[in-house]
Scaffold this active site. Structure first.
Site, PDB file in Angstrom:
ATOM      1  N   LYS A  33       0.814  -1.219   0.000  1.00  0.00           N
ATOM      2  CA  LYS A  33       0.000   0.000   0.000  1.00  0.00           C
ATOM      3  C   LYS A  33       0.852   1.275   0.000  1.00  0.00           C
ATOM      4  O   LYS A  33       0.495   2.241  -0.678  1.00  0.00           O
ATOM      5  CB  LYS A  33      -0.970   0.005   1.173  1.00  0.00           C
ATOM      6  CG  LYS A  33      -0.315   0.056   2.542  1.00  0.00           C
ATOM      7  CD  LYS A  33      -1.363   0.008   3.646  1.00  0.00           C
ATOM      8  CE  LYS A  33      -0.718  -0.029   5.014  1.00  0.00           C
ATOM      9  NZ  LYS A  33       0.044   1.166   5.348  1.00  0.00           N
ATOM     10  N   THR A  34       1.985   1.276   0.735  1.00  0.00           N
ATOM     11  CA  THR A  34       2.831   2.476   0.752  1.00  0.00           C
ATOM     12  C   THR A  34       3.384   2.748  -0.641  1.00  0.00           C
ATOM     13  O   THR A  34       3.506   3.896  -1.070  1.00  0.00           O
ATOM     14  CB  THR A  34       3.982   2.315   1.762  1.00  0.00           C
ATOM     15  OG1 THR A  34       3.434   1.947   3.036  1.00  0.00           O
ATOM     16  CG2 THR A  34       4.778   3.589   1.908  1.00  0.00           C
ATOM     17  N   ASP A 215      -3.668   7.176   4.695  1.00  0.00           N
ATOM     18  CA  ASP A 215      -3.231   5.791   4.916  1.00  0.00           C
ATOM     19  C   ASP A 215      -3.920   5.241   6.169  1.00  0.00           C
ATOM     20  O   ASP A 215      -4.339   6.003   7.040  1.00  0.00           O
ATOM     21  CB  ASP A 215      -1.711   5.778   5.093  1.00  0.00           C
ATOM     22  CG  ASP A 215      -1.131   4.375   5.059  1.00  0.00           C
ATOM     23  OD1 ASP A 215      -1.837   3.446   4.625  1.00  0.00           O
ATOM     24  OD2 ASP A 215       0.031   4.214   5.461  1.00  0.00           O
ATOM     25  N   GLU A 216      -3.997   3.902   6.275  1.00  0.00           N
ATOM     26  CA  GLU A 216      -4.599   3.238   7.442  1.00  0.00           C
ATOM     27  C   GLU A 216      -5.974   3.829   7.750  1.00  0.00           C
ATOM     28  O   GLU A 216      -6.319   4.120   8.903  1.00  0.00           O
ATOM     29  CB  GLU A 216      -3.678   3.356   8.673  1.00  0.00           C
ATOM     30  CG  GLU A 216      -2.284   2.788   8.479  1.00  0.00           C
ATOM     31  CD  GLU A 216      -2.246   1.268   8.425  1.00  0.00           C
ATOM     32  OE1 GLU A 216      -3.315   0.631   8.396  1.00  0.00           O
ATOM     33  OE2 GLU A 216      -1.131   0.705   8.400  1.00  0.00           O
ATOM     34  N   GLN A 246      -8.370  -5.197   9.140  1.00  0.00           N
ATOM     35  CA  GLN A 246      -7.320  -4.843  10.104  1.00  0.00           C
ATOM     36  C   GLN A 246      -7.743  -3.690  11.017  1.00  0.00           C
ATOM     37  O   GLN A 246      -6.900  -2.988  11.571  1.00  0.00           O
ATOM     38  CB  GLN A 246      -6.024  -4.477   9.372  1.00  0.00           C
ATOM     39  CG  GLN A 246      -5.406  -5.637   8.610  1.00  0.00           C
ATOM     40  CD  GLN A 246      -4.019  -5.299   8.086  1.00  0.00           C
ATOM     41  OE1 GLN A 246      -3.057  -5.178   8.837  1.00  0.00           O
ATOM     42  NE2 GLN A 246      -3.909  -5.141   6.769  1.00  0.00           N
ATOM     43  N   ARG A 621       1.428 -11.117  10.225  1.00  0.00           N
ATOM     44  CA  ARG A 621       2.759 -10.545  10.508  1.00  0.00           C
ATOM     45  C   ARG A 621       3.858 -11.506  10.053  1.00  0.00           C
ATOM     46  O   ARG A 621       5.011 -11.114   9.923  1.00  0.00           O
ATOM     47  CB  ARG A 621       2.956 -10.304  12.006  1.00  0.00           C
ATOM     48  CG  ARG A 621       2.024  -9.306  12.700  1.00  0.00           C
ATOM     49  CD  ARG A 621       1.859  -8.018  11.992  1.00  0.00           C
ATOM     50  NE  ARG A 621       0.717  -8.066  11.100  1.00  0.00           N
ATOM     51  CZ  ARG A 621       0.525  -7.240  10.074  1.00  0.00           C
ATOM     52  NH1 ARG A 621       1.412  -6.324   9.792  1.00  0.00           N
ATOM     53  NH2 ARG A 621      -0.538  -7.345   9.302  1.00  0.00           N
TER      54      ARG A 621
END
Length: 684
Positions: A33-34, A215-216, A246, A621
């Site tokens: 995503k970044t 973001d997020e 998430q 993770r």
């Protein structure tokens, strides 16, 4: 394994090139995503947007810094320098420094940290009970994150405790106004109030920030959602990047409802799912997809990977917490023992994740016993140390003389012959005349409350603060800042203060080194150094020490220091979000722990869904191997109770033939194999 290919995949390309209106990118865990955000910034520049017209907002300084560095590598340092890449709170500071006067804030308002807030709440609520004040702090923060004022909160209270908290909130708000100070929730709430109430300010910022990326997005609360709406206006040129699977911060006000509201409020919203994962193996992703499938879906999305199945996800059954810790250590040792020189396993490749902080104790003991280096994520930050907070108190007072908590910290650290009795009389005088403590210092009638000798000491302190503020205002650039800052420490006798306050000289020396590191850090932020990037040499922006001090509170709030050491990570699941490791152990996956449930609370469908998302975050993770440990008996208070494996283990739908593992047996077999090889080599 965790690096995406140099080219964007089709879904990423679609997200980058869609500029026609509002866009929601559903970015699954490890889906790059970044990368999408930074490439979209480059695409916006290509489409004619100026760097200063593009805002990219995220939640932590670390994430903002990473985004800034990636953008710089992509678009070059000159363009990147003017991009507005920041946290929500830093953006709030930017708006309030520019236009806070429209809300009655002076330009040099103070930003209070958690300790200051707690102190003011204890005073406002007339209590010495820190636990009660902390409960008020959480309740008031939750109300502010829902956009409620003290009047609105009082109208909505549901019990006597909340009624008291609402009354304390009103007194707290009055004190913040008097101190010309804001807390961290205000850095979102006040900019929203500014944009909603002031047409001129709203038009100015909508014209300044013409495209906004967030973001997020799933971690936003109600106030942040409204702030985004106010910033983008009817033009609605924005890209929200988030993942409904998430969303794990409901307890601090984040709401998944913000994702549901987007398509309702923006019918033209373009939704683009990113489903290709560049982090984990197929078996790990299959377990994650199976778990999260039990939650109702806002948007459909299923992660997949090109890395093949890899090792199966293992379930490790343990007798109790001590046994669990031993098995976690044995697993780490067996993976390291089986690694090759071509593919070594470092200590930093391992993480043990758990639901609650208390679970770390037994794990720490086992790691220490095995002499394995580790760190506990969320340990004390460098910037939370008393010596750093002391100096920040001084800096805050220089920026805003009306900041009473900062005044009290500075006037008493180091001690300068101004006692608590004098400060008590000064406080009563300032409260009576409704002025700040610093303003009260020079009042003509102060002699009616404080004796002449004490007034002399107070005046001396006041004159020193004014002199220091003048020097800090006129000292620009890091080269000049460093000696001025060191002279300040010498004048107030801070080094001697540290040594006088510690019995252990080594501890005092370490604390003084922390202070020197902090001074270096502040001086560097004053700029003026030459930096060469991409063949272009530029001088960094020169700032005065006072300029740096103005933004220091929000910089420090989420600051992270130093690189990642080569140690095993112990972390709560909440703190692990956004991170990844080759090898992960999820500890204590039992009913009552994960999903977490205390005796006096009901497990609602909404809470269970958030706990399931937390399990999903934990699973994703892991890059290469994942072990899930469950307890047959677990400690509850001082007693042992029967351990019931978490329902989430069943929901993972693991292969019964491969899921069970005893890492001690594996380690024993590896050691026997090594002994056999050594014996053969000796015989040869």
């Amino acid at each position: 394994m965790s690096s995406p290919p140099p080219s964007l995949n089709p879904a990423q390309l679609e997200a980058v090139h869609y500029l026609q209106g509002p866009c929601l990118v559903l970015a699954g865990a490890g889906s790059g995503k970044t990368r999408v955000i930074t490439h979209k910034i480059a695409r916006l520049l290509q489409a004619g947007y100026q760097p200063g017209q593009i805002a990219a907002i995220t939640f932590t300084n670390k994430a903002a810094e990473e985004m800034r560095e990636r953008a710089k590598a992509l678009v070059g340092p000159r363009a990147a320098k003017h991009l507005v890449i920041s946290t929500f709170h830093s953006l709030g500071v930017k708006l309030l420094r520019a236009d806070g006067q429209r809300l009655g804030l002076k330009e040099k308002f103070s930003i209070l940290d958690s300790d200051d807030v707690l102190s003011i709440l204890r005073d406002a609520g007339s209590t010495t009970d820190a636990a009660l004040a902390r409960r008020w702090q959480w309740t008031i923060s939750l109300w502010k994150n829902q956009g409620l004022s003290s009047d609105q909160a009082e109208a909505a209270v549901q019990n006597d405790d909340e009624r008291v908290a609402a009354r304390v909130m009103r007194l707290y708000e009055e004190r913040l106004l008097a101190y010309q100070a804001v807390d961290f929730d205000d850095l979102i709430g006040l900019p929203l109030k500014l944009l909603q109430r002031d047409d001129e300010a709203r038009a100015k910022w909508q014209d300044t920030l013409r495209y906004v990326l967030v973001d997020e997005y799933q971690d936003t609360n109600a106030v942040q959602y409204e702030l985004l709406k106010a910033l983008v206006g009817e033009r609605a040129m924005f890209t929200a990047v988030g993942d409904d699977d998430q969303s794990i911060y409901g307890w601090r006000g984040a709401t998944i409802e913000n994702l549901k509201r987007l398509p309702q409020e923006y019918p033209q919203l373009k939704v683009i799912p990113l489903e290709q994962n560049y982090r984990s193996t197929g078996s790990i992703l299959r377990a994650a997809n199976n778990v999260i499938a039990a939650n109702p879906k806002i948007f459909e999305k299923k992660l997949w990977s090109e890395y093949g199945d890899g090792d199966p996800v293992r379930v490790v059954e343990c007798d109790n917490e001590e046994h669990e810790a031993e098995r976690a250590v044995a697993r780490i040792q067996s993976i390291r023992a089986g690694a090759t020189t071509q593919a070594p396993a470092e200590w930093s490749d391992f993480a043990i994740l758990y639901r609650a902080n208390h679970q770390a104790r037994m794990l720490e003991q086992a790691l220490r016993k095995a002499q394995i280096p580790y760190k506990v994520s969320g340990g004390q930050s460098f910037f939370d140390r008393a010596e750093i907070k002391d100096l920040c108190g001084w800096l805050r007072l220089l920026v805003n003389n009306d900041d009473d908590p900062a005044f009290l910290r500075a006037v008493t650290t180091p001690k300068r012959g101004i006692g608590h009795q004098t400060l008590g009389h000064l406080g009563e005088f300032s409260a009576k005349w409704k002025v700040s403590l610093f303003e009260a210092l020079f009042a003509d009638s102060l002699s009616t409350a404080v004796n002449a000798r004490a007034i002399g000491s107070l005046h001396e302190f006041g004159r020193y603060v004014n002199d220091l503020e003048y020097r800090f205002r006129h000292t620009v650039g890091s080269e000049d800042a460093k000696p001025v800052l060191m002279e300040w420490l010498k004048e107030i006798g801070y080094e001697q203060h540290l040594y006088d306050g510690e019995d252990n000289e080594k501890i005092a020396a370490n604390r003084w080194q922390n202070v020197l590191d902090f001074i270096d850090w502040v001086a560097r932020r004053c700029g003026g150094q030459l930096e060469t990037e991409g063949g272009v040499t530029e001088e960094t922006e020169r700032k005065s020490i006072l300029d740096v001090a103005q933004s220091i509170s929000v910089i420090l709030s989420l600051a992270e220091r130093g690189g990642d050491p080569n140690v095993v990570t112990l972390s709560t699941l909440h703190a692990s979000k956004g991170l990844e490791w080759p090898h992960v152990v999820l500890a204590g996956v039992n009913e009552g722990l994960l999903p977490f449930k205390s005796e006096d609370e009901e497990m609602t469908a909404q809470r269970l869904e958030e706990e399931r998302r937390l399990m999903y975050v934990g699973i994703t993770r892991a890059r290469t191997t994942l072990a899930v440990s469950t307890l047959k008996r677990r400690k509850k208070g001082r007693e042992f109770v029967q351990g019931i494996p978490s329902r989430f283990i069943g929901e993972m739908k693991l292969d019964e033939k491969t899921m069970k593992e005893d890492p001690r047996e594996k380690l024993k077999a590896l050691r026997a194999e090594f002994a056999k090889r050594a014996a053969q080599a000796k015989a040869a």
